[in-house]
Design a protein around this motif. Structure first.
Motif, PDB file in Angstrom:
ATOM      1  N   ILE A  65      51.621  40.906  50.995  1.00 37.45           N
ATOM      2  CA  ILE A  65      50.294  41.299  50.496  1.00 37.45           C
ATOM      3  C   ILE A  65      50.210  41.350  48.970  1.00 37.45           C
ATOM      4  CG2 ILE A  65      49.709  42.555  52.593  1.00 37.45           C
ATOM      5  CD1 ILE A  65      50.324  45.136  51.108  1.00 37.45           C
ATOM      6  N   SER A  66      51.256  40.976  48.282  1.00 42.42           N
ATOM      7  CA  SER A  66      51.257  41.041  46.811  1.00 42.42           C
ATOM      8  C   SER A  66      50.141  40.218  46.182  1.00 42.42           C
ATOM      9  CB  SER A  66      52.607  40.587  46.261  1.00 42.42           C
ATOM     10  OG  SER A  66      53.615  41.463  46.676  1.00 42.42           O
ATOM     11  N   LYS A  67      49.912  39.014  46.713  1.00 41.02           N
ATOM     12  CA  LYS A  67      48.869  38.148  46.151  1.00 41.02           C
ATOM     13  C   LYS A  67      47.490  38.789  46.294  1.00 41.02           C
ATOM     14  CE  LYS A  67      51.176  33.734  46.779  1.00 41.02           C
ATOM     15  NZ  LYS A  67      51.107  32.412  47.411  1.00 41.02           N
ATOM     16  N   ILE A  68      47.254  39.427  47.423  1.00 43.73           N
ATOM     17  CA  ILE A  68      45.966  40.076  47.649  1.00 43.73           C
ATOM     18  C   ILE A  68      45.785  41.236  46.675  1.00 43.73           C
ATOM     19  CG2 ILE A  68      44.597  41.420  49.301  1.00 43.73           C
ATOM     20  CD1 ILE A  68      45.887  39.672  51.499  1.00 43.73           C
ATOM     21  N   GLU A  69      46.844  41.999  46.450  1.00 40.06           N
ATOM     22  CA  GLU A  69      46.777  43.112  45.495  1.00 40.06           C
ATOM     23  C   GLU A  69      46.424  42.613  44.100  1.00 40.06           C
ATOM     24  OE1 GLU A  69      50.013  46.154  47.547  1.00 40.06           O
ATOM     25  OE2 GLU A  69      50.710  44.641  46.127  1.00 40.06           O
ATOM     26  N   VAL A  70      47.056  41.531  43.677  1.00 41.07           N
ATOM     27  CA  VAL A  70      46.783  40.953  42.357  1.00 41.07           C
ATOM     28  C   VAL A  70      45.341  40.466  42.285  1.00 41.07           C
ATOM     29  CG1 VAL A  70      47.350  39.019  40.822  1.00 41.07           C
ATOM     30  CG2 VAL A  70      49.182  40.354  41.868  1.00 41.07           C
ATOM     31  N   GLU A  71      44.884  39.785  43.331  1.00 38.71           N
ATOM     32  CA  GLU A  71      43.512  39.268  43.355  1.00 38.71           C
ATOM     33  C   GLU A  71      42.486  40.398  43.301  1.00 38.71           C
ATOM     34  OE1 GLU A  71      42.245  36.157  43.175  1.00 38.71           O
ATOM     35  OE2 GLU A  71      44.279  35.402  42.915  1.00 38.71           O
ATOM     36  N   LEU A  72      42.752  41.490  44.012  1.00 38.78           N
ATOM     37  CA  LEU A  72      41.828  42.624  43.986  1.00 38.78           C
ATOM     38  C   LEU A  72      41.774  43.271  42.607  1.00 38.78           C
ATOM     39  CD1 LEU A  72      42.470  44.305  47.445  1.00 38.78           C
ATOM     40  CD2 LEU A  72      40.395  43.132  46.692  1.00 38.78           C
ATOM     41  N   GLU A  73      42.917  43.363  41.946  1.00 36.68           N
ATOM     42  CA  GLU A  73      42.930  43.908  40.585  1.00 36.68           C
ATOM     43  C   GLU A  73      42.128  43.021  39.637  1.00 36.68           C
ATOM     44  OE1 GLU A  73      47.021  44.530  39.484  1.00 36.68           O
ATOM     45  OE2 GLU A  73      47.289  46.073  41.014  1.00 36.68           O
ATOM     46  N   LEU A 119      39.676  40.961  40.525  1.00 36.05           N
ATOM     47  CA  LEU A 119      38.276  41.091  40.903  1.00 36.05           C
ATOM     48  C   LEU A 119      37.679  42.345  40.289  1.00 36.05           C
ATOM     49  CD1 LEU A 119      35.749  40.296  42.482  1.00 36.05           C
ATOM     50  CD2 LEU A 119      36.743  41.473  44.473  1.00 36.05           C
ATOM     51  N   GLU A 120      38.412  43.434  40.356  1.00 39.62           N
ATOM     52  CA  GLU A 120      37.934  44.682  39.759  1.00 39.62           C
ATOM     53  C   GLU A 120      37.688  44.498  38.262  1.00 39.62           C
ATOM     54  OE1 GLU A 120      39.142  49.391  39.720  1.00 39.62           O
ATOM     55  OE2 GLU A 120      40.753  47.921  39.866  1.00 39.62           O
ATOM     56  N   ARG A 121      38.605  43.828  37.579  1.00 37.64           N
ATOM     57  CA  ARG A 121      38.446  43.597  36.142  1.00 37.64           C
ATOM     58  C   ARG A 121      37.241  42.706  35.863  1.00 37.64           C
ATOM     59  NH1 ARG A 121      43.204  40.883  34.443  1.00 37.64           N
ATOM     60  NH2 ARG A 121      42.086  38.930  34.270  1.00 37.64           N
ATOM     61  N   HIS A 122      37.080  41.633  36.633  1.00 35.24           N
ATOM     62  CA  HIS A 122      35.940  40.731  36.431  1.00 35.24           C
ATOM     63  C   HIS A 122      34.619  41.473  36.631  1.00 35.24           C
ATOM     64  CE1 HIS A 122      38.953  37.710  36.268  1.00 35.24           C
ATOM     65  NE2 HIS A 122      38.895  37.286  37.517  1.00 35.24           N
ATOM     66  N   LEU A 123      34.570  42.330  37.658  1.00 38.48           N
ATOM     67  CA  LEU A 123      33.344  43.090  37.916  1.00 38.48           C
ATOM     68  C   LEU A 123      33.076  44.106  36.809  1.00 38.48           C
ATOM     69  CD1 LEU A 123      33.572  43.629  41.774  1.00 38.48           C
ATOM     70  CD2 LEU A 123      32.099  42.023  40.529  1.00 38.48           C
ATOM     71  N   LEU A 124      34.125  44.705  36.272  1.00 37.33           N
ATOM     72  CA  LEU A 124      33.968  45.631  35.150  1.00 37.33           C
ATOM     73  C   LEU A 124      33.380  44.911  33.946  1.00 37.33           C
ATOM     74  CD1 LEU A 124      34.504  48.431  33.822  1.00 37.33           C
ATOM     75  CD2 LEU A 124      36.792  47.557  33.243  1.00 37.33           C
ATOM     76  N   ILE A 125      33.898  43.746  33.640  1.00 34.30           N
ATOM     77  CA  ILE A 125      33.383  42.956  32.518  1.00 34.30           C
ATOM     78  C   ILE A 125      31.934  42.561  32.783  1.00 34.30           C
ATOM     79  CG2 ILE A 125      33.626  40.767  31.256  1.00 34.30           C
ATOM     80  CD1 ILE A 125      35.776  42.859  30.530  1.00 34.30           C
ATOM     81  N   LEU A 126      31.638  42.096  33.996  1.00 37.54           N
ATOM     82  CA  LEU A 126      30.270  41.706  34.334  1.00 37.54           C
ATOM     83  C   LEU A 126      29.317  42.880  34.185  1.00 37.54           C
ATOM     84  CD1 LEU A 126      28.291  39.556  35.310  1.00 37.54           C
ATOM     85  CD2 LEU A 126      28.888  40.199  37.665  1.00 37.54           C
TER      86      LEU A 126
END
Length: 99
Positions: free
Chosen positions: A3-11, A13-20
């Protein structure tokens, strides 16, 4: 790990949404200001801006990043898409309890 890749992707995504979120609230806004507001390093802000621009959710202007016509539609559907992901996570949790 599985699940490491999913954890990285979620982090990310969270950053992209924060910037948006900050682009929507303070447009036009530049990298320096976004880094200051979010506490993120400039290179991570720059990467998120690139991803958001590639998705058509923001665009460049002389004074910084601005929203596009796609932004409002994305924001309107975001909650339901996150809820669908949440349901999928719940299914995975249930399955993991059976292992």
């Amino acid at each position: 790990m599985l699940i490491s890749k999913i954890e990285v992707e979620l982090e990310m995504l969270e950053r992209h949404l924060l910037i948006l979120k900050h682009v929507i609230r303070e447009e036009p806004i530049g990298i320096m200001k976004l880094a200051e507001i979010t506490g993120l390093p400039k290179h991570k802000v720059r990467y998120s801006l690139r991803v958001l621009e590639h998705e058509g959710l923001i665009g460049p202007s002389m004074h910084g990043a601005v929203t596009t016509e796609k932004t409002a539609q994305f924001v309107q559907t975001l909650s339901s898409r996150i809820e669908a992901l949440d349901r999928k996570v719940e299914e995975i949790k249930r399955l993991s309890g059976e292992i």
